[in-house]
Structure formats: C-alpha cells, structure tokens
Motif scaffolding. Structure first.
Motif, PDB file in Angstrom:
ATOM      1  N   PRO A 203      67.101  25.924  43.208  1.00  0.00           N
ATOM      2  CA  PRO A 203      66.053  26.191  44.189  1.00  0.00           C
ATOM      3  C   PRO A 203      65.191  24.960  44.408  1.00  0.00           C
ATOM      4  O   PRO A 203      64.753  24.332  43.463  1.00  0.00           O
ATOM      5  CB  PRO A 203      65.251  27.336  43.570  1.00  0.00           C
ATOM      6  N   GLN A 204      64.995  24.621  45.658  1.00  0.00           N
ATOM      7  CA  GLN A 204      64.232  23.436  46.011  1.00  0.00           C
ATOM      8  C   GLN A 204      62.915  23.872  46.607  1.00  0.00           C
ATOM      9  O   GLN A 204      62.889  24.663  47.527  1.00  0.00           O
ATOM     10  CB  GLN A 204      64.980  22.607  47.057  1.00  0.00           C
ATOM     11  N   ARG A 205      61.852  23.384  46.087  1.00  0.00           N
ATOM     12  CA  ARG A 205      60.559  23.665  46.715  1.00  0.00           C
ATOM     13  C   ARG A 205      59.892  22.338  46.967  1.00  0.00           C
ATOM     14  O   ARG A 205      58.869  22.034  46.411  1.00  0.00           O
ATOM     15  CB  ARG A 205      59.676  24.524  45.808  1.00  0.00           C
ATOM     16  N   THR A 206      60.531  21.551  47.819  1.00  0.00           N
ATOM     17  CA  THR A 206      59.930  20.250  48.102  1.00  0.00           C
ATOM     18  C   THR A 206      58.632  20.446  48.852  1.00  0.00           C
ATOM     19  O   THR A 206      58.545  21.217  49.780  1.00  0.00           O
ATOM     20  CB  THR A 206      60.872  19.441  49.010  1.00  0.00           C
ATOM     21  N   ARG A 207      57.648  19.716  48.469  1.00  0.00           N
ATOM     22  CA  ARG A 207      56.373  19.829  49.150  1.00  0.00           C
ATOM     23  C   ARG A 207      56.269  18.707  50.163  1.00  0.00           C
ATOM     24  O   ARG A 207      56.322  17.556  49.844  1.00  0.00           O
ATOM     25  CB  ARG A 207      55.233  19.697  48.144  1.00  0.00           C
ATOM     26  N   TRP A 208      56.133  19.074  51.423  1.00  0.00           N
ATOM     27  CA  TRP A 208      56.036  18.085  52.478  1.00  0.00           C
ATOM     28  C   TRP A 208      54.593  17.738  52.695  1.00  0.00           C
ATOM     29  O   TRP A 208      53.722  18.580  52.589  1.00  0.00           O
ATOM     30  CB  TRP A 208      56.620  18.636  53.766  1.00  0.00           C
ATOM     31  N   GLU A 209      54.334  16.483  53.049  1.00  0.00           N
ATOM     32  CA  GLU A 209      52.961  16.106  53.374  1.00  0.00           C
ATOM     33  C   GLU A 209      52.539  16.840  54.630  1.00  0.00           C
ATOM     34  O   GLU A 209      53.202  16.807  55.640  1.00  0.00           O
ATOM     35  CB  GLU A 209      52.882  14.598  53.624  1.00  0.00           C
ATOM     36  N   GLY A 210      51.455  17.524  54.555  1.00  0.00           N
ATOM     37  CA  GLY A 210      51.019  18.266  55.718  1.00  0.00           C
ATOM     38  C   GLY A 210      51.587  19.664  55.788  1.00  0.00           C
ATOM     39  O   GLY A 210      51.320  20.398  56.720  1.00  0.00           O
ATOM     40  N   ASP A 211      52.369  20.056  54.808  1.00  0.00           N
ATOM     41  CA  ASP A 211      52.891  21.411  54.782  1.00  0.00           C
ATOM     42  C   ASP A 211      51.737  22.357  54.521  1.00  0.00           C
ATOM     43  O   ASP A 211      51.014  22.210  53.547  1.00  0.00           O
ATOM     44  CB  ASP A 211      53.940  21.525  53.670  1.00  0.00           C
ATOM     45  N   VAL A 212      51.532  23.279  55.397  1.00  0.00           N
ATOM     46  CA  VAL A 212      50.424  24.199  55.233  1.00  0.00           C
ATOM     47  C   VAL A 212      50.889  25.322  54.335  1.00  0.00           C
ATOM     48  O   VAL A 212      51.631  26.190  54.753  1.00  0.00           O
ATOM     49  CB  VAL A 212      49.980  24.756  56.599  1.00  0.00           C
ATOM     50  N   ARG A 213      50.500  25.308  53.116  1.00  0.00           N
ATOM     51  CA  ARG A 213      50.962  26.342  52.197  1.00  0.00           C
ATOM     52  C   ARG A 213      49.764  27.029  51.595  1.00  0.00           C
ATOM     53  O   ARG A 213      48.808  26.394  51.230  1.00  0.00           O
ATOM     54  CB  ARG A 213      51.802  25.719  51.089  1.00  0.00           C
TER      55      ARG A 213
ATOM     56  N   ARG C  17      60.358  31.741  40.392  1.00  0.00           N
ATOM     57  CA  ARG C  17      58.996  31.221  40.267  1.00  0.00           C
ATOM     58  C   ARG C  17      58.863  30.375  39.012  1.00  0.00           C
ATOM     59  O   ARG C  17      58.187  29.350  39.010  1.00  0.00           O
ATOM     60  CB  ARG C  17      57.994  32.370  40.224  1.00  0.00           C
ATOM     61  N   ALA C  18      59.539  30.840  37.911  1.00  0.00           N
ATOM     62  CA  ALA C  18      59.481  30.045  36.689  1.00  0.00           C
ATOM     63  C   ALA C  18      60.138  28.697  36.904  1.00  0.00           C
ATOM     64  O   ALA C  18      59.629  27.655  36.478  1.00  0.00           O
ATOM     65  CB  ALA C  18      60.153  30.800  35.549  1.00  0.00           C
ATOM     66  N   GLU C  19      61.276  28.716  37.591  1.00  0.00           N
ATOM     67  CA  GLU C  19      61.986  27.471  37.881  1.00  0.00           C
ATOM     68  C   GLU C  19      61.108  26.551  38.706  1.00  0.00           C
ATOM     69  O   GLU C  19      61.029  25.346  38.473  1.00  0.00           O
ATOM     70  CB  GLU C  19      63.270  27.812  38.654  1.00  0.00           C
ATOM     71  N   GLU C  20      60.434  27.142  39.706  1.00  0.00           N
ATOM     72  CA  GLU C  20      59.594  26.322  40.565  1.00  0.00           C
ATOM     73  C   GLU C  20      58.440  25.716  39.782  1.00  0.00           C
ATOM     74  O   GLU C  20      58.101  24.554  39.936  1.00  0.00           O
ATOM     75  CB  GLU C  20      59.070  27.179  41.714  1.00  0.00           C
ATOM     76  N   ALA C  21      57.836  26.524  38.908  1.00  0.00           N
ATOM     77  CA  ALA C  21      56.723  25.990  38.123  1.00  0.00           C
ATOM     78  C   ALA C  21      57.199  24.848  37.245  1.00  0.00           C
ATOM     79  O   ALA C  21      56.535  23.819  37.110  1.00  0.00           O
ATOM     80  CB  ALA C  21      56.102  27.106  37.281  1.00  0.00           C
ATOM     81  N   ARG C  22      58.410  25.045  36.675  1.00  0.00           N
ATOM     82  CA  ARG C  22      58.953  23.995  35.816  1.00  0.00           C
ATOM     83  C   ARG C  22      59.178  22.714  36.611  1.00  0.00           C
ATOM     84  O   ARG C  22      58.832  21.617  36.203  1.00  0.00           O
ATOM     85  CB  ARG C  22      60.286  24.466  35.237  1.00  0.00           C
ATOM     86  N   ALA C  26      57.221  19.203  36.163  1.00  0.00           N
ATOM     87  CA  ALA C  26      58.039  18.025  35.853  1.00  0.00           C
ATOM     88  C   ALA C  26      57.786  16.934  36.870  1.00  0.00           C
ATOM     89  O   ALA C  26      57.793  15.749  36.549  1.00  0.00           O
ATOM     90  CB  ALA C  26      59.519  18.406  35.849  1.00  0.00           C
ATOM     91  N   ALA C  27      57.540  17.307  38.123  1.00  0.00           N
ATOM     92  CA  ALA C  27      57.284  16.301  39.152  1.00  0.00           C
ATOM     93  C   ALA C  27      55.840  15.851  39.169  1.00  0.00           C
ATOM     94  O   ALA C  27      55.484  14.960  39.937  1.00  0.00           O
ATOM     95  CB  ALA C  27      57.663  16.871  40.517  1.00  0.00           C
ATOM     96  N   GLY C  28      55.010  16.497  38.382  1.00  0.00           N
ATOM     97  CA  GLY C  28      53.626  16.061  38.342  1.00  0.00           C
ATOM     98  C   GLY C  28      52.753  16.688  39.403  1.00  0.00           C
ATOM     99  O   GLY C  28      51.632  16.260  39.630  1.00  0.00           O
ATOM    100  N   LEU C  29      53.250  17.706  40.078  1.00  0.00           N
ATOM    101  CA  LEU C  29      52.432  18.369  41.096  1.00  0.00           C
ATOM    102  C   LEU C  29      51.613  19.477  40.453  1.00  0.00           C
ATOM    103  O   LEU C  29      51.971  20.003  39.415  1.00  0.00           O
ATOM    104  CB  LEU C  29      53.338  18.979  42.167  1.00  0.00           C
TER     105      LEU C  29
END
Lengths: 213, 236, 427
Positions: A203-213, C17-22, C26-29
C-alpha cells in the motif's frame, strides 16, 4: 492465477504470478526464489506460455475496456466527442464511461494535470483494480504541452503514474484518440503494457505537496 | 446590394493614432465624477470608451459606494476586480471596472495599495460577487482584504506558500532547470538508446540539396564530436 | 471434539492503517489526523483539511451540528463540468450549505502570458473557456488593438462576429445536452454533440483546428473564409433550425424535465447583479444586460437584435433563455452573411507587436456572461499585466446562495444551468 495451469510437461516455473489483492506470504515467495524488490514486495514476469485461453482472455479484455470518466479539461470534450454519435467509440466496446474507479479498466487522462489535481488523480489510479492501463491524451498529459513553463502544471502524467499510450494533439482529433485506443488494444492483446510488469510495492500513501488531506 | 463595397485599401501598417473604438460621450460622466467625488478621485483620465480615476486604498469602499448608490452615476455592475503588481520597489494596485446603464463608458477605479503591508478594505459588503475576485487576488498577489469573511486561497492548495503573480515570483525557465528535472527517463540522455532511435526515426529529414551523400541535417555549429546538440541560445 | 480458539482475524483496514503508520514513521512524516485523533480525526477520509479552519466562512461550513454530514462531490464526478469539488453539508437529503473548492485546473495562464509575446497570448487564452473558444480570443484581440492603436478591417470584424456567433450556437447547444445529462437523460447529449460536431467541422474549415482555434490576431483574423467553409455553412444553415427545434422538443415539454427544473434554483435579478452573474443567467432572471447592446463592440451596432429576457429565474428559464439565444444567434449569422463586405482580413502588424505604454479594457459577451480582458502594456514585446475576468468563475458564487434548501440531486441541475466551464473558472 493463470486460467490454465502451466504446461506440466516442463519443469515447474520458478515464479508464480502474484495477485496483489491477496496477502502475499513472504516466506513462501522467498522459498520459491522470487525476486525481491528493494522497496518491498516481489515481482515476477508472467512466466507462463500463453495458451489459447489466455489469448481469448486478453481478447475479451481488449474489446471491452471500460474507461474512467476522468475528463479534466479541453481534451475531455474531444473524448466526449469521440464517445458520442459522430465518432462512436461504443463500437469498440468502450461505451460505459464508469464514474467509479472500481469498475474501470482504462484511465484516459484527458486534460491538463495540475499539481492540485495530481493527488486525487493518483488516488483514482490506485483505486482502480488491475488489470488497468493508462492513456495520456493530449500534449498536456504527455509533456506539459502548451503549459510547459507553468508553476502549477505537472509536466506530463508519466511523472506520477505509468502510462501505456501517449496520444499527442491539442486536442487530439477523435480519430486520433481512436487510433490511440487501437494501439492500446494491441498492447492489451500482447500483454505489453505497464500492467504486465507491475511491481507490487504494497500500500502506497505517498503524500503530495499540496495534497489536501 | 449597396452594403457590399469594392475592395478597401489595407489598414495603415502603423495604425497608431487612428480611432480605437467609436468614441463615446464621456463629458457628463467626467463632470459628475468631479462633482461627487471631489479630491478623493485623483488622476482622471479618459480614453475612447473608458474613464479612469485613481483613489487611495483606504477610500475604495466609500468611493465605490458613492458610485453605486448615486442616482445619476448608478454604477450597479462590478465587471472586474483585478490586482496589478508594479514591481518590487513599487506598489500594488487593485483595479475595479464598473458599468452603468446611464453612462456609455466603462469606469476604471484604481486603488493604490502599499507593497510592504498590502491591506485594503473589502467590497464584499457592496457586491457579494467580489468574494471570489478578492480570494483570487489574495491567492495570486497576497493582498489582504480586511473584513472579508472568507479570505483563503482559491486556486492554489491551502498550504501553498508563495504568491504566484507577483513580479518577484519567477517561473522556472525550462523544465531542465527546475528541481524536477530528470524524473522522466526521457529527460535523461543517458537512458536514450541511440541505436534503437536511429533505426526508425519518427521524423524524416530531406537530404542536403547540394550533395547526394550529404547528411540529412545541416552542420551543427558549436557542437563537439560526441556531444548531443543542445540548445545554446541562452545560458542555463 | 474440542473447539480450537482461533485468533481474531484482523480487519484489513487496520492492517492497512498499521502499514501506513509504519511507512510514515519510517519516512519521517508525522502521523495523519486520524492517527493523531482529536476533533479533526475523521475528516481526511473525505479529503478535508486536517487543520483548524482559517476563516469564518470555512468554520461555518465545516462545523457540523446535530444530524448534519459533509459530502464531498469530489474533483472527479460524473457531471461533465470538469474538475470542481463541492463540499456539501447535508441534513439528510437537504443541503444546508455548500463550499465550492476550485483550482484543480489552475494552469497559471495569466503568469504565462506575461512572458509571452502578444501573438502568443492567443494560444494561451484558447484553453480557458474551452467550449466557446472564439470569445476567449476576441477579448484579448480587442484589448491589444486598443493598446496598439489599430482597427481591424471591416471584413475581419464581420468574420469575427460570424465565428463568435457560431461558437455561441455550439456552446448553448451543449449546455442543453449537459443539463439533461446531469439529470440522467442520456439522449440529448448525443444530439448536442452532433450539433457541436457540425459547427466545429465548419470552424475547422476556416481555422484548421477543431477546438482551440488560435484564429484571432491583432488587427483581424488569420485566414479568410474559403469555399469549403461557405459550402459547409450553407448546408449547416439549411438544417440547423430544424435540428435545434427537434432537440428542443426532446426536452422542453418533457414532464420529468419540467418537474425537475421549474422552480428550482431561483435567482432574483437583484441577487444576480450583486453576485456578478452575467450573460444568459442574468437575463433569465429578468435583467436586460447584454454586453453587445450595453457597450457595443465590433459590428454589433449595425446588426439588428433584441435583448431577450425571461421572468422566473429558475433552471427552466435559464434553459429557455439559451434556446432563444441560439435562435437569435442564427438570425445574427444570417445578417452577417448578407452584409459581409469585401476586403482584407488582417491589418498589417509587425510580427512582434510593441504597443505604447497604456492600459486597455475590453469586454465581450461570451455564452457564459461578460468575459473581459484588462491589459497593461509597458512598451515591450510582452504584456505587463494580462488579466482575464471569466464569467463562470463569478457565477459559481451563486451556488452557496441558491442551493441551501434543495435536495442533493438538484445540485447538478442547478450547476449545469449556470453552465460553468472549469477551464475558465480556474484559468
């Protein structure tokens, strides 16, 4: 899973095909000798000799590609023009422009992609189930087009998602879009698109700059 | 068919000084403006079909209310509200264009806004339809409209940090110079497979007209052997 | 036989959700709002900002009373108006408040034009209001001609008016199709696109392009009418009125259409002027304001036409207004064809135009309202400031005024009746 078991006369193939919506079992895959991707996940090419049944499956997929209603800008009007009576794309099976990404096969990105829209568009792409293909319609999606120096236009959709067919034009004529869809049919039938070599990275949850979340 | 005349002479190549549009009668409007607004309106200027006045930023509500509510002026329609940036050493301007059914000319009101502290009262009390105009001016120029109930960004994302239409916001000159250069493999020459590209060119070039065995393209000035021909038209 | 205790099967969404939090740690966000908890926890599922509201109005829209919910009609939705996002606050099916979020198609055209020559500006403004492209070009051409001090030849003005009225016919016909499409009628859109394709083939005979024409120049138009255009125009004119009337009969007296549009989204004339609504939307509310009559430009002084208005300001009136305007435009086209003089179609201008320093404002009547350009020149080859005022952008402000009290399903009908085009809204 392949619709037909691989030829039993030959040795068993090293890599089974991973269906991404099933939870992969990492140990089993390592045992099989699947190649591990550095970012997580495994990948393997379809190491099955395609049989007639696979060919028929690809033919079925090609002749009923359901596009997602994802018209962004002027190219959307030409896409609608392709879909309506004069240049009828229904003869190729693409009549239902699905509103929900869960039911769509091909994402025709028609129109300029801006940085604000990039987030929702990639989320739409992620929501589409496989097999899926992407057609970049128009020069704005191919390379930024006439907005090459703009501060808010993504310079080509292939910066954010894998593209199978590029249809140039501003906007491309309906006949041009139909030609692009014919090329896509070839890709689908030969399993040559980006989907067949898709890397499942989880699962990818890339955060885009300006993504309104 | 008397309306179809013979061929007309071409318009003068340097057509300056000719009438721009049919001039409209601006006399009554100018007189009324000087009477009603007095010293608040400076810099009265007229064109063939436009009358322009300049006001201070703080007076804009008062002036526009006078223009709208006066019976003889009756500028009931706000056609446009724009912001102009005159440079990093100069000021901003908020320019309103108004229409009245009683006067045939457009009225342009230029309100002066300081650049260091760009604040100006909002006119959403006079015209509700100015809300989107003001949001756009805030988003693009950073001009703050005091009293506006909804002054947030409208085009850019809410967490965007610059004001794009200011003069000191410079566009990336070319994708090659921007931070996102090279994301696309097609923008990285080391990924180009020249053998494959040479096999079937997408575009055909005609051979040189002087010699049959000449290469298809002309000489490349300034390109050393082994280099790709890059655009040296300006420094990068 | 003993029953074995099985561990509970984890919910896939929790695994996700757990995967996303991990991944995020890990990415520092930082954690997302739903992981942090707090009062903004649930909003990110519908894409709302996970931060306190910045303005009074935002707080008003995004604070929910008992029984209210927020529905996100996101940038991709089946309505065909492009990428607009509506955050709708609902109590059941009834709309309480609505917040349009724009900018998903913002391409920075005004900024790009500041770095382009005056002729290149025509290519940048084309894709703004992409359904009525000739109007997009007409206003800048007029403004630049005022700056440069030149007048287009008469034949050029007539050709301009001809293509502009043709584009108006196509655009209003499309509105009729989109209005019924948004309410579920899938047939009229096909007829509307047939009409549009006929007009667009006509215009491609004269300008070479189906949609983004790049046809206007400073001092005139680019090409003259040719034989193919004239023959296609004759064929088109001979059957267009019948086609329009046939399309009209498909839906005008249709009971479902009337039931869904009469009395819906009523906009009074006073409110419309306060909101800056113009064009057919304003005239359908009873205010007779047409830029072609109010501030005549081009050859509209010489043509005979009336300003049509309707009395009720509802969706049905806006639809009828556009049908009437199609017929008026065809009448105008007849007059233009009758009166077109001979002559050149472009004044002589240099390739790179350098007007004298000054300011110019030019407004035209586009199918969506008053479309205007304010251009400032500093004497150089590029405009110093190029500002476009798009009518659909301003008409969208009417939505939060009209929609509360109606049902969700009427949102699209009301929006389609204002006929916004997102290219113009977002520039």
């Amino acid at each position: 899973m392949a619709i037909v078991d691989p030829n039993t006369g030959l040795t068993r193939p090293k890599a089974p095909i991973i269906v991404p919506d099933q939870a992969p079992d990492d140990d089993l895959l390592r045992e099989f000798g699947m190649e591990e991707h550095p970012q997580g996940g495994f990948h393997g090419l379809l190491e099955v000799i395609p049989t007639k049944a696979d060919y028929v499956l690809d033919l079925i997929r090609a002749n009923s590609l359901w596009p997602l209603l994802s018209g962004l800008s002027c190219c959307a009007i030409e896409m609608m023009s392709t879909a309506t009576s004069v240049n009828d794309i229904d003869r190729f099976g693409m009549f239902p422009f699905r509103a929900s990404p869960r039911q769509a096969d091909v994402l025709i990105v028609a129109g300029t992609l801006t940085t604000k829209m990039a987030g929702p568009l990639v989320r739409l792409w992620e929501q589409m189930p496989e097999p899926k293909w992407c057609v970049a319609m128009g020069t704005c999606t191919t390379s930024g087009g006439r907005f090459k120096r703009s501060y808010s236009v993504v310079q080509g959709v292939d910066r954010v998602m894998p593209v199978d067919v590029y249809v140039p034009g501003c906007p491309p004529r309906p006949e041009g879009l139909i030609y692009g869809m014919m090329k896509l049919h070839e890709l689908v039938k030969q399993r040559r698109g980006q989907w067949s070599t898709y890397v499942d990275r989880g699962p990818q949850r890339t955060r885009w700059e300006g993504d309104v979340r | 068919m008397e309306h179809v005349r013979g061929p007309r002479p071409a318009a003068h190549p340097l057509g300056r000084g000719r009438s721009l549009t049919t001039p409209v009668a601006v006399g009554p409007l100018v007189r009324l403006l000087t009477e009603r607004l007095g010293t608040t309106a400076r810099g009265l200027w007229t064109d063939a079909d436009t009358v322009e006045i300049q006001v201070d930023g703080a007076d804009n509500v008062e002036v526009l209310r006078a223009l709208r509510d006066d019976d003889e002026l009756d500028f009931f329609f706000l056609a446009d509200a724009a912001a102009v940036d005159y440079g990093i050493d100069a000021h901003f301007e908020v320019v309103y264009h108004l229409y009245s059914s009683k006067h045939p000319a457009w009225l342009r009101v230029r309100a002066h806004v300081e650049r260091g502290n760009p604040r100006i009262p909002t006119i959403t009390g006079l015209w509700e339809g100015a809300m989107f105009h003001e949001r756009e001016m805030y988003d693009m120029m950073g001009i703050v409209f005091e009293g506006n109930r909804d002054l947030r960004r409208i085009y850019m994302s809410p967490d965007y940090r610059s004001f794009p239409q200011r003069r000191d916001f410079v566009l990336p000159d070319d994708a090659a110079d921007s931070a996102a250069a090279g994301v696309n493999p097609l923008e990285r020459p080391e990924t180009w497979d020249l053998d494959r590209l040479r096999q079937a060119p997408g575009v055909t070039f005609p051979p040189s007209e002087f010699r049959d065995d000449a290469p298809a393209e002309g000489p490349h000035d300034g390109v050393q052997d082994g280099e790709t021909a890059t655009d040296k038209s300006r420094p990068r | 036989m003993t029953t074995t205790e099985r561990p509970p099967i984890p919910d896939p969404i929790d695994l996700d959700r757990a995967e996303e939090a991990r991944l995020r740690t890990a990415a520092g966000l930082s954690l997302t709002a739903s992981q942090r908890g707090g009062e903004y926890a649930g909003f990110e599922d519908i894409g709302l900002p996970d931060r306190p509201p910045q303005t009074e109005r935002e707080a008003e829209v995004y604070s929910l009373a008992e029984g209210e919910m927020l529905l996100n009609m996101g940038p991709q939705h089946p309505s065909t108006h492009g990428v607009m996002r509506l955050v709708v606050k609902l109590r059941g099916e009834v709309i309480v408040d609505i917040d349009p979020v724009l900018g998903y198609l913002h391409r920075g055209i005004e900024k790009l034009c500041e770095n382009a020559t005056y002729t290149t500006v025509m290519t940048y403004v084309d894709p703004m209001d992409y359904l009525a492209v000739m109007h997009n070009e007409h206003a800048p051409a007029m403004a630049f001609e005022k700056l440069y001090g030149i007048e287009a030849p008469k034949r050029a003005e007539y050709i301009r008016a001809l293509v502009v009225e043709l584009d108006r016919v196509a655009s209003h016909g499309l509105m009729m199709g989109f209005l019924s499409l948004d309410m579920g009628g899938l047939t009229p859109i096909l007829y509307a696109f047939i009409n549009r394709d006929e007009v667009v083939d006509l215009l491609s005979a004269i300008s070479g392009q189906r949609m983004l024409f790049n046809f206007f120049r400073i001092g005139g138009v680019n090409w003259d009418v040719n034989d193919e255009f004239l023959s296609r125009l004759g064929t088109w004119r001979s059957h267009v009125l019948k086609n329009i009337e046939m399309n009209e009969h498909l839906i005008t007296d249709n009971e479902i259409f009337r039931g869904r549009t009469i009395g819906m989204g009523v906009l009074s004339g006073r409110d419309a002027i306060a909101l800056g609504v113009s064009g057919p939307n304003l005239r359908a509310s009873g205010v007779a304001f047409d830029v072609r009559k109010a501030h005549p430009y081009s050859i509209y002084r010489e043509l005979e036409f009336d300003v049509i208005t309707q009395e009720s300001g509802d969706v049905y009136a806006r639809y009828l207004q556009r049908i009437a305007e199609i017929k008026q435009s065809i009448h105008l086209i007849d007059q233009i064809i009758d009166r077109m003089p001979h002559g050149p179609v472009q004044a002589q201008v240099p390739g790179i135009v350098r007007p004298r320093p000054g300011r110019a404002y030019a407004a035209v009547e586009s199918p969506r309202g008053l479309y205007s350009v304010y251009a400032i020149s500093d004497g150089g080859p590029n405009p110093y400031r190029f500002r476009m005022r798009d009518p659909s952008f301003i008409s969208l402000q009417a939505l939060p005024k009209l929609m509360p009290g109606h049902l969700v399903a009427d949102t699209m009908a009301v929006m389609a009746s204002f006929d916004p085009v997102m290219g113009g809204v977002d520039k």
